[in-house]
Design a protein around this motif. Structure first.
Motif, PDB file in Angstrom:
ATOM      1  N   PRO A   5      -1.448 -24.527 -42.857  1.00 42.81           N
ATOM      2  CA  PRO A   5      -0.101 -24.985 -42.494  1.00 42.81           C
ATOM      3  C   PRO A   5       0.995 -24.048 -42.984  1.00 42.81           C
ATOM      4  O   PRO A   5       1.972 -23.806 -42.263  1.00 42.81           O
ATOM      5  N   ALA A   6       0.841 -23.503 -44.203  1.00 43.13           N
ATOM      6  CA  ALA A   6       1.873 -22.608 -44.729  1.00 43.13           C
ATOM      7  C   ALA A   6       1.928 -21.313 -43.924  1.00 43.13           C
ATOM      8  O   ALA A   6       3.009 -20.791 -43.618  1.00 43.13           O
ATOM      9  N   GLY A   7       0.761 -20.773 -43.569  1.00 38.10           N
ATOM     10  CA  GLY A   7       0.728 -19.540 -42.798  1.00 38.10           C
ATOM     11  C   GLY A   7       1.296 -19.722 -41.402  1.00 38.10           C
ATOM     12  O   GLY A   7       2.025 -18.850 -40.899  1.00 38.10           O
ATOM     13  N   GLU A   8       0.989 -20.845 -40.757  1.00 38.51           N
ATOM     14  CA  GLU A   8       1.506 -21.079 -39.411  1.00 38.51           C
ATOM     15  C   GLU A   8       3.026 -21.212 -39.418  1.00 38.51           C
ATOM     16  O   GLU A   8       3.720 -20.620 -38.579  1.00 38.51           O
ATOM     17  N   MET A   9       3.569 -21.962 -40.390  1.00 39.91           N
ATOM     18  CA  MET A   9       5.023 -22.098 -40.457  1.00 39.91           C
ATOM     19  C   MET A   9       5.687 -20.766 -40.799  1.00 39.91           C
ATOM     20  O   MET A   9       6.755 -20.438 -40.268  1.00 39.91           O
ATOM     21  N   THR A  10       5.047 -19.983 -41.660  1.00 37.55           N
ATOM     22  CA  THR A  10       5.598 -18.671 -42.008  1.00 37.55           C
ATOM     23  C   THR A  10       5.624 -17.759 -40.783  1.00 37.55           C
ATOM     24  O   THR A  10       6.616 -17.051 -40.533  1.00 37.55           O
ATOM     25  N   ALA A  11       4.549 -17.761 -40.003  1.00 38.10           N
ATOM     26  CA  ALA A  11       4.500 -16.924 -38.792  1.00 38.10           C
ATOM     27  C   ALA A  11       5.558 -17.351 -37.785  1.00 38.10           C
ATOM     28  O   ALA A  11       6.224 -16.501 -37.165  1.00 38.10           O
ATOM     29  N   LEU A  12       5.760 -18.651 -37.629  1.00 39.06           N
ATOM     30  CA  LEU A  12       6.806 -19.133 -36.720  1.00 39.06           C
ATOM     31  C   LEU A  12       8.194 -18.747 -37.224  1.00 39.06           C
ATOM     32  O   LEU A  12       9.095 -18.445 -36.430  1.00 39.06           O
ATOM     33  N   ALA A  13       8.360 -18.734 -38.542  1.00 36.01           N
ATOM     34  CA  ALA A  13       9.636 -18.291 -39.107  1.00 36.01           C
ATOM     35  C   ALA A  13       9.860 -16.806 -38.819  1.00 36.01           C
ATOM     36  O   ALA A  13      10.988 -16.375 -38.532  1.00 36.01           O
ATOM     37  N   TYR A  14       8.772 -16.010 -38.887  1.00 35.38           N
ATOM     38  CA  TYR A  14       8.896 -14.593 -38.542  1.00 35.38           C
ATOM     39  C   TYR A  14       9.356 -14.431 -37.090  1.00 35.38           C
ATOM     40  O   TYR A  14      10.159 -13.542 -36.783  1.00 35.38           O
ATOM     41  N   VAL A  15       8.845 -15.290 -36.211  1.00 36.28           N
ATOM     42  CA  VAL A  15       9.266 -15.218 -34.808  1.00 36.28           C
ATOM     43  C   VAL A  15      10.769 -15.465 -34.716  1.00 36.28           C
ATOM     44  O   VAL A  15      11.492 -14.759 -33.993  1.00 36.28           O
ATOM     45  N   LYS A  16      11.264 -16.451 -35.435  1.00 34.17           N
ATOM     46  CA  LYS A  16      12.696 -16.743 -35.433  1.00 34.17           C
ATOM     47  C   LYS A  16      13.497 -15.568 -35.974  1.00 34.17           C
ATOM     48  O   LYS A  16      14.628 -15.317 -35.548  1.00 34.17           O
ATOM     49  N   MET A  17      12.926 -14.837 -36.907  1.00 34.73           N
ATOM     50  CA  MET A  17      13.608 -13.696 -37.510  1.00 34.73           C
ATOM     51  C   MET A  17      13.519 -12.449 -36.633  1.00 34.73           C
ATOM     52  O   MET A  17      14.109 -11.417 -36.966  1.00 34.73           O
ATOM     53  N   GLY A  18      12.761 -12.524 -35.554  1.00 29.50           N
ATOM     54  CA  GLY A  18      12.582 -11.354 -34.698  1.00 29.50           C
ATOM     55  C   GLY A  18      11.529 -10.398 -35.195  1.00 29.50           C
ATOM     56  O   GLY A  18      11.407  -9.287 -34.667  1.00 29.50           O
ATOM     57  N   ARG A  19      10.730 -10.827 -36.187  1.00 28.03           N
ATOM     58  CA  ARG A  19       9.664  -9.963 -36.719  1.00 28.03           C
ATOM     59  C   ARG A  19       8.343 -10.343 -36.063  1.00 28.03           C
ATOM     60  O   ARG A  19       7.438 -10.898 -36.682  1.00 28.03           O
ATOM     61  N   GLU A  20       8.231 -10.028 -34.773  1.00 29.50           N
ATOM     62  CA  GLU A  20       7.043 -10.417 -34.022  1.00 29.50           C
ATOM     63  C   GLU A  20       5.802  -9.671 -34.484  1.00 29.50           C
ATOM     64  O   GLU A  20       4.680 -10.176 -34.344  1.00 29.50           O
ATOM     65  N   ASP A  21       5.984  -8.487 -35.052  1.00 33.21           N
ATOM     66  CA  ASP A  21       4.837  -7.740 -35.565  1.00 33.21           C
ATOM     67  C   ASP A  21       4.188  -8.481 -36.739  1.00 33.21           C
ATOM     68  O   ASP A  21       2.966  -8.613 -36.816  1.00 33.21           O
ATOM     69  N   LEU A  22       5.036  -8.985 -37.638  1.00 33.34           N
ATOM     70  CA  LEU A  22       4.518  -9.741 -38.777  1.00 33.34           C
ATOM     71  C   LEU A  22       3.930 -11.076 -38.329  1.00 33.34           C
ATOM     72  O   LEU A  22       2.909 -11.527 -38.848  1.00 33.34           O
ATOM     73  N   ALA A  23       4.596 -11.703 -37.363  1.00 34.20           N
ATOM     74  CA  ALA A  23       4.107 -12.981 -36.848  1.00 34.20           C
ATOM     75  C   ALA A  23       2.733 -12.805 -36.208  1.00 34.20           C
ATOM     76  O   ALA A  23       1.803 -13.596 -36.453  1.00 34.20           O
ATOM     77  N   GLY A  24       2.570 -11.773 -35.381  1.00 34.12           N
ATOM     78  CA  GLY A  24       1.292 -11.542 -34.717  1.00 34.12           C
ATOM     79  C   GLY A  24       0.166 -11.287 -35.712  1.00 34.12           C
ATOM     80  O   GLY A  24      -0.944 -11.807 -35.551  1.00 34.12           O
ATOM     81  N   ALA A  25       0.447 -10.492 -36.750  1.00 35.49           N
ATOM     82  CA  ALA A  25      -0.581 -10.203 -37.754  1.00 35.49           C
ATOM     83  C   ALA A  25      -1.010 -11.469 -38.481  1.00 35.49           C
ATOM     84  O   ALA A  25      -2.203 -11.694 -38.731  1.00 35.49           O
ATOM     85  N   LEU A  26      -0.037 -12.325 -38.802  1.00 32.97           N
ATOM     86  CA  LEU A  26      -0.360 -13.552 -39.526  1.00 32.97           C
ATOM     87  C   LEU A  26      -1.084 -14.553 -38.630  1.00 32.97           C
ATOM     88  O   LEU A  26      -2.043 -15.208 -39.056  1.00 32.97           O
ATOM     89  N   PHE A  27      -0.658 -14.666 -37.366  1.00 27.96           N
ATOM     90  CA  PHE A  27      -1.378 -15.528 -36.428  1.00 27.96           C
ATOM     91  C   PHE A  27      -2.829 -15.055 -36.269  1.00 27.96           C
ATOM     92  O   PHE A  27      -3.766 -15.859 -36.207  1.00 27.96           O
TER      93      PHE A  27
END
Length: 259
Positions: free
Chosen positions: A185-207
């Protein structure tokens, strides 16, 4: 000429020699008795006192342990009663018990009572009260860390749309790492937060990392596998790679918050 006699291994003792041996043994016995009597007179009461104190301390520990076990049993019974009442929507019975446990019980039951109160508030759609209840657990350093982590995840999920994505990342950063109990749950919410921040590279790696963690529920893995593909990570291909292939490193995603 005189021939020397071969000396014998044993020498016959005269009656006088035997009497001397008996006398010496009697003297030794008398000396030992005298030493023991002197030792007893000097240290006997101290030794007896230490034995009595040791027995008293052991007996006191047994009594204390039994009292603690009985007290813990009563607390457990009260907590079960409160949980049953809460499940039956009997707030009149559950609330007083949970309030008392949250103030007067040991750390484990105190944390459980606080979490239960927050959960009840959430079921009653009292989101603000639930958030405050979880915050009490998070801020109390004396409570077990497992309860505090759980409260942090639940509080953040309730506030996800109301706070900045940077706050989400900062809060969950210690939990959003592979191997942590709350990585899902923490990783999924963090990745979604990265998407909101425009850091899709970080979001994709975490997903992608979430999708390959076989300790997580399959539903979460499938969901994050699809999201990883959306943000440029071929998690399906990585997931089907031969054994021994390198696993993704989520540290890069976490380090992205420090830049």
């Amino acid at each position: 000429a005189c021939v020397a006699l071969t000396p014998s291994k044993t020498t016959d003792k005269t009656p006088g020699d035997k009497s001397d041996d008996v006398f010496m043994r009697e003297v030794d016995d008398a000396v030992r008795r005298s030493d023991m009597e002197a030792f007893g007179k000097r240290y006997g009461w101290w030794i007896l006192g230490l034995i009595v104190l040791g027995l008293a301390a052991f007996g006191g520990y047994i009594i204390w342990h039994n009292q603690q076990a009985a007290a813990d049993g009563k607390i457990a019974e009260r907590y079960v009663t409160a949980m049953d009442a809460a499940a039956a929507s009997d707030a009149a019975t559950a609330d007083p018990i949970l309030t008392d446990l949250a103030q007067n019980s040991n750390d484990g039951y105190r944390a459980a009572a606080l979490m239960t109160q927050a959960n009840i508030a959430l079921r009653q759609n009292k989101t603000a009260d639930a958030i405050k209840g979880y915050d009490k657990v998070i801020q109390d350093d004396s409570l077990p860390q497992a309860f505090r982590d759980l409260a942090l995840v639940r509080q953040t999920s309730l506030q996800f749309d109301a706070i900045k994505p940077e706050q989400v990342v900062e809060r969950l950063k210690p939990l959003a790492v592979e191997g942590n109990s709350w990585f899902g749950p923490a990783g999924e919410m963090t990745a979604l937060a990265y998407v909101k921040m425009g850091r899709e590279d970080l979001a994709g790696a975490l997903f992608g990392a979430l999708s390959k963690d076989k300790t997580l529920p399959e539903s979460l893995r499938q969901r994050t596998r699809q999201l990883a593909g959306v943000y440029g990570v071929d998690a399906v291909q990585d997931d089907e790679s031969p054994a021994g292939a390198a696993a993704p490193n989520t540290s890069a995603a976490n380090e992205g918050t420090d830049s």
